[in-house]
Design a protein around this motif. Sequence first.
Motif, PDB file in Angstrom:
ATOM      1  N   GLN A  13       0.830  -1.202   0.000  1.00 46.50           N
ATOM      2  CA  GLN A  13       0.000   0.000   0.000  1.00 46.50           C
ATOM      3  C   GLN A  13       0.863   1.249   0.000  1.00 46.50           C
ATOM      4  OE1 GLN A  13      -2.695  -0.235   3.328  1.00 46.50           O
ATOM      5  NE2 GLN A  13      -4.110  -1.571   2.226  1.00 46.50           N
ATOM      6  N   PRO A  14       0.344   2.343  -0.509  1.00 46.36           N
ATOM      7  CA  PRO A  14       1.088   3.613  -0.445  1.00 46.36           C
ATOM      8  C   PRO A  14       1.489   3.938   0.988  1.00 46.36           C
ATOM      9  CG  PRO A  14      -0.801   3.830  -1.898  1.00 46.36           C
ATOM     10  CD  PRO A  14      -0.932   2.491  -1.235  1.00 46.36           C
ATOM     11  N   GLY A  15       2.706   4.406   1.142  1.00 48.95           N
ATOM     12  CA  GLY A  15       3.246   4.688   2.461  1.00 48.95           C
ATOM     13  C   GLY A  15       3.936   3.510   3.099  1.00 48.95           C
ATOM     14  N   GLY A  16       3.820   2.359   2.493  1.00 50.12           N
ATOM     15  CA  GLY A  16       4.417   1.156   3.055  1.00 50.12           C
ATOM     16  C   GLY A  16       5.889   1.029   2.723  1.00 50.12           C
ATOM     17  N   LEU A  86       6.593   4.327   0.222  1.00 50.02           N
ATOM     18  CA  LEU A  86       6.367   3.989  -1.184  1.00 50.02           C
ATOM     19  C   LEU A  86       5.168   4.736  -1.752  1.00 50.02           C
ATOM     20  CD1 LEU A  86       7.223   0.226  -1.012  1.00 50.02           C
ATOM     21  CD2 LEU A  86       8.273   1.867  -2.574  1.00 50.02           C
ATOM     22  N   LYS A  87       5.292   5.083  -3.027  1.00 51.70           N
ATOM     23  CA  LYS A  87       4.267   5.823  -3.746  1.00 51.70           C
ATOM     24  C   LYS A  87       3.814   5.013  -4.950  1.00 51.70           C
ATOM     25  CE  LYS A  87       6.718  10.117  -2.625  1.00 51.70           C
ATOM     26  NZ  LYS A  87       7.355  11.341  -3.202  1.00 51.70           N
ATOM     27  N   SER A 117      -0.134   0.144  -4.487  1.00 49.56           N
ATOM     28  CA  SER A 117      -1.529   0.439  -4.772  1.00 49.56           C
ATOM     29  C   SER A 117      -2.377   0.154  -3.552  1.00 49.56           C
ATOM     30  CB  SER A 117      -2.014  -0.407  -5.950  1.00 49.56           C
ATOM     31  OG  SER A 117      -3.398  -0.217  -6.169  1.00 49.56           O
ATOM     32  N   SER A 118      -3.449   0.922  -3.421  1.00 51.34           N
ATOM     33  CA  SER A 118      -4.380   0.683  -2.333  1.00 51.34           C
ATOM     34  C   SER A 118      -5.523  -0.204  -2.793  1.00 51.34           C
ATOM     35  CB  SER A 118      -4.929   2.006  -1.795  1.00 51.34           C
ATOM     36  OG  SER A 118      -5.496   2.763  -2.839  1.00 51.34           O
TER      37      SER A 118
END
Length: 118
Positions: A13-16, A86-87, A117-118
């Motif tokens: 996920q984004p931010g991970g 991560l983006k 990705s979310s």
Amino acid sequence: QVQLVESGGALVQPGGSLILSCTASGSTLDDYTIGWFRQAPGKEREEVLCEKGSDGSTYYEDSVKGRFTISRDHAKHTVYLQMNSLKPEDTAVYYCNAHHLVTRSDYWGQGTQVTVSS
């Protein structure tokens, strides 16, 4: 001749965060500059960061500065790519490259998919 195998790619996920590994066989990596490249769909392969074998200095592409880090475990013949914050635009196939300091030969791994990705 060195063979490289990447691992660690995943859906995150984004931010991970994620850690990719690049393990060498057939040779140590002591005499190589190691680089991590990535290729997103429809785009050219780009260098993300590298660590020079000559002096250990590092290069980071602007978009990953402060988020990605390269490190080596010489005993395990392995190079790591630590990816934080991560983006979605980090989504790509990530490749490890070993560039021999003397012969200037280049070796590539098969790549590992990272999807943010979310």
